[in-house]
Design a protein around this motif. Structure first.
Motif, short mmCIF file in Angstrom:
data_model
loop_
_atom_site.label_atom_id
_atom_site.label_comp_id
_atom_site.label_asym_id
_atom_site.label_seq_id
_atom_site.Cartn_x
_atom_site.Cartn_y
_atom_site.Cartn_z
N THR A 46 0.86 -1.19 0.00
CA THR A 46 0.00 0.00 0.00
C THR A 46 0.89 1.23 0.00
O THR A 46 1.95 1.23 0.63
CB THR A 46 -0.94 0.04 1.23
N ILE A 47 0.44 2.29 -0.66
CA ILE A 47 1.23 3.52 -0.66
C ILE A 47 1.16 4.23 0.69
O ILE A 47 1.93 5.14 0.96
CB ILE A 47 0.80 4.50 -1.78
N ASP A 48 0.21 3.82 1.55
CA ASP A 48 -0.07 4.59 2.78
C ASP A 48 0.98 4.43 3.89
O ASP A 48 1.02 5.24 4.81
CB ASP A 48 -1.44 4.19 3.35
N GLY A 83 -3.08 8.78 2.00
CA GLY A 83 -2.53 8.20 3.23
C GLY A 83 -3.62 7.61 4.10
O GLY A 83 -3.36 7.01 5.12
N ARG A 84 -4.86 7.83 3.69
CA ARG A 84 -6.03 7.38 4.47
C ARG A 84 -5.94 7.98 5.87
O ARG A 84 -6.05 9.19 6.00
CB ARG A 84 -6.08 5.86 4.51
N ASN A 85 -5.63 7.19 6.90
CA ASN A 85 -5.54 7.78 8.25
C ASN A 85 -4.10 7.89 8.72
O ASN A 85 -3.84 8.05 9.91
CB ASN A 85 -6.32 6.92 9.25
N GLY A 98 -4.50 13.19 -5.65
CA GLY A 98 -5.38 12.07 -6.03
C GLY A 98 -4.65 10.81 -6.47
O GLY A 98 -3.54 10.52 -6.03
N HIS A 99 -5.30 10.07 -7.39
CA HIS A 99 -4.81 8.74 -7.75
C HIS A 99 -3.52 8.73 -8.56
O HIS A 99 -2.94 7.65 -8.77
CB HIS A 99 -5.92 7.96 -8.48
N ILE A 100 -3.07 9.90 -9.00
CA ILE A 100 -1.75 9.97 -9.64
C ILE A 100 -0.70 9.36 -8.72
O ILE A 100 0.26 8.73 -9.17
CB ILE A 100 -1.42 11.46 -9.94
O1 F6P Z 1 -5.02 2.72 0.53
C1 F6P Z 1 -4.52 3.38 -0.58
C2 F6P Z 1 -5.36 4.55 -0.93
O2 F6P Z 1 -4.84 5.13 -2.10
C3 F6P Z 1 -5.55 5.61 0.16
O3 F6P Z 1 -4.44 6.47 0.25
C4 F6P Z 1 -6.81 6.28 -0.29
O4 F6P Z 1 -7.47 6.89 0.80
C5 F6P Z 1 -7.62 5.15 -0.85
O5 F6P Z 1 -6.68 4.14 -1.20
C6 F6P Z 1 -8.44 5.49 -2.07
O6 F6P Z 1 -9.18 4.35 -2.39
P1 F6P Z 1 -9.92 4.14 -3.77
O7 F6P Z 1 -8.88 3.93 -4.84
O8 F6P Z 1 -10.73 2.91 -3.53
O9 F6P Z 1 -10.71 5.37 -4.02
#
Ligand code: F6P
Length: 328
Positions: A135-137, A180-182, A258-260
Motif C-alpha cells: 500500500t502507498i499509505d 494516506g487514508r488515516n 489524487g490517484h496519480i
Molecule cells: O489505501 C490506498 C489509498 O490510495 C488511500 O491512500 C486512499 O485513501 C484510498 O486508497 C483510495 O481508495 P480508492 O482507490 O478505492 O478510491
C-alpha cells in the motif's frame, strides 16, 4: 515438497494475489513469489482481482514467462479490487472451496490492512496465508515501509517541486492534499523532502487558528511563498486555501494529487524490498508456516503473527514526527 501417506511426493500448490488499493512494486512481489515457488518445485497460481476474483474462481496457473518484464511496471498485473463482502463467513467459505478445488494449500496476499484481515480469516479456515504489506499509505505497523510507499513518496515530492516553481513565480501559497487514508507518513516524508513550510497530518493534528497565524507570520517575515502539505480527510483544502488568502495575505491555490500517487513505475527500493518479501513468503510456505505477516525491520526481513500485525502501533513514524517538532 510435501509427501503423501505412502511416502510419495505431492506437488505443493500455492497462489498469489493482490488486493485493496494497488501500489507500485506489487508486480515485483508477484514475480518474486512465482519465481521462488517454481524454483522450489511448487506449482503456482495467480488469483485475479483480489478476494472478489478468488470467490468468482478467477484462478490461473502461472509460469516463469507470465511474470517476465513486470518488475519495472506500476499497478498490478493480477488486478485488484475492494470487496467488503469478504467480511461474510459464507463468502469466505466459497473462496476456501475454490482454492481447495485446485489443491492450493498456501496463499500469498499482497495488500493493506483490509487484505490482512481477509488473510487472517482464511488462515483460520485452513488455508496457509502469508501477508505482504502492499500500500502507498505506509500504515502497516509490522513493517518499517510498505511496498509502494517510496514510489508514491517520490511522485508527491516531484509534484511539490513543481508546485514550488509556480508558487515562487507568483508569490503564492500552495496547499497540497496527499493520500494516506488515516496515516500521515506520505505527507510527512514528502513535506520534509519537498522542503514544505507546513505539514498537517492525523498525527500532528490540525488547529486552524495556529496554522493561519504561523502562515501569516511567515508572510510578515517577507517569505515570498509557502507550501502546506495536508493528509487527505483532515480538512477541506479549498476552504483552507480561502481562509489562508483572507487571513495571511498570501494568494493561495489548492491541489489535490489524487490517484496519480498510486501509479507509475516502482522505484528501485520498492522493487528490491518487494522481491525480498516475495521470496521470504515462499520460504515460510515451504516450511508449512501460515498466518504470518512479513515486514522490514531496519535491514532485516521479519515475520509476525498476522493478528499481532493488525494491532501493532508504529514507532518508526513517531521518530519522524519528533523530527518535525524539532524543525518548527
Ligand atoms: O489505501 C490506498 C489509498 O490510495 C488511500 O491512500 C486512499 O485513501 C484510498 O486508497 C483510495 O481508495 P480508492 O482507490 O478505492 O478510491
Amino acid at each position: 515438497m510435501c509427501y503423501n501417506k505412502f511416502g510419495g511426493d505431492i506437488m505443493k500448490k500455492i497462489a498469489v494475489m493482490t488486493s485493496g488499493g494497488d501500489a507500485p512494486g506489487m508486480n515485483a512481489a508477484v514475480r518474486a513469489v512465482v519465481r521462488s515457488a517454481l524454483h522450489h518445485g511448487f506449482e503456482v497460481y495467480g488469483v485475479y482481482y483480489g478476494y472478489k476474483g478468488l470467490v468468482e474462481g478467477k484462478i490461473e496457473k502461472l509460469s516463469r514467462g507470465d511474470v517476465s518484464r513486470i518488475i519495472n511496471r506500476g499497478g498490478t498485473v493480477l488486478g485488484s479490487a475492494r470487496y467488503p463482502e469478504f467480511l461474510k463467513e459464507e463468502v469466505r467459505q466459497i473462496a476456501v472451496d475454490r482454492l481447495k478445488a485446485f489443491g492450493i494449500t498456501g496463499l500469498v496476499v499482497i495488500g493493506g490492512d483490509g487484505t490482512y484481515r481477509g488473510a487472517q480469516s482464511l488462515n483460520e479456515m485452513g488455508i496457509k496465508c502469508i501477508g505482504l504489506p502492499g500500500t502507498i499509505d505506509n500504515d502497516i505497523s509490522s513493517t518499517d515501509y510498505t511496498i509502494g510507499f517510496h514510489t508514491a513518496l517520490q511522485t508527491v515530492v516531484d509534484a511539490i517541486d513543481r508546485l514550488r516553481d509556480t508558487s515562487m513565480s507568483h508569490q503564492r501559497c500552495s496547499v497540497v492534499e496527499v493520500m494516506g487514508r488515516n496515516c500521515g507518513d506520505l505527507a510527512l516524508y514528502a513535506g520534509i523532502a519537498g522542503g514544505s513550510e507546513f505539514i498537517i497530518t492525523p498525527e500532528t493534528g490540525f488547529d486552524k487558528q495556529l496554522t493561519l497565524d504561523a502562515i501569516r507570520d511567515s508572510h510578515l517575515r517577507n517569505k515570498r511563498h509557502a507550501i502546506v502539505v495536508v493528509t487527505e480527510h483532515m480538512l477541506d483544502v479549498d476552504e483552507l486555501s480561502k481562509d489562508i488568502e483572507e487571513f495571511t495575505g498570501y494568494e493561495t491555490r489548492a491541489t489535490v494529487l489524487g490517484h496519480i500517487q498510486r501509479g507509475g513505475d516502482p522505484v528501485a527500493f520498492d522493487r528490491v524490498m518487494a522481491t525480498e518479501m516475495g521470496e521470504y513468503a515462499v520460504e515460510l510456505l515451504k516450511k508449512d508456516i501460515g498466518g504470518r505477516a512479513i515486514g522490514l525491520s531496519g535491514l532485516n526481513m521479519i515475520d509476525y503473527d498476522i493478528k499481532e500485525a493488525l494491532t501493532m502501533k508504529s514507532d518508526v513514524s513517531n521518530k519522524r514526527y519528533g523530527l518535525v517538532g524539532r524543525l518548527k
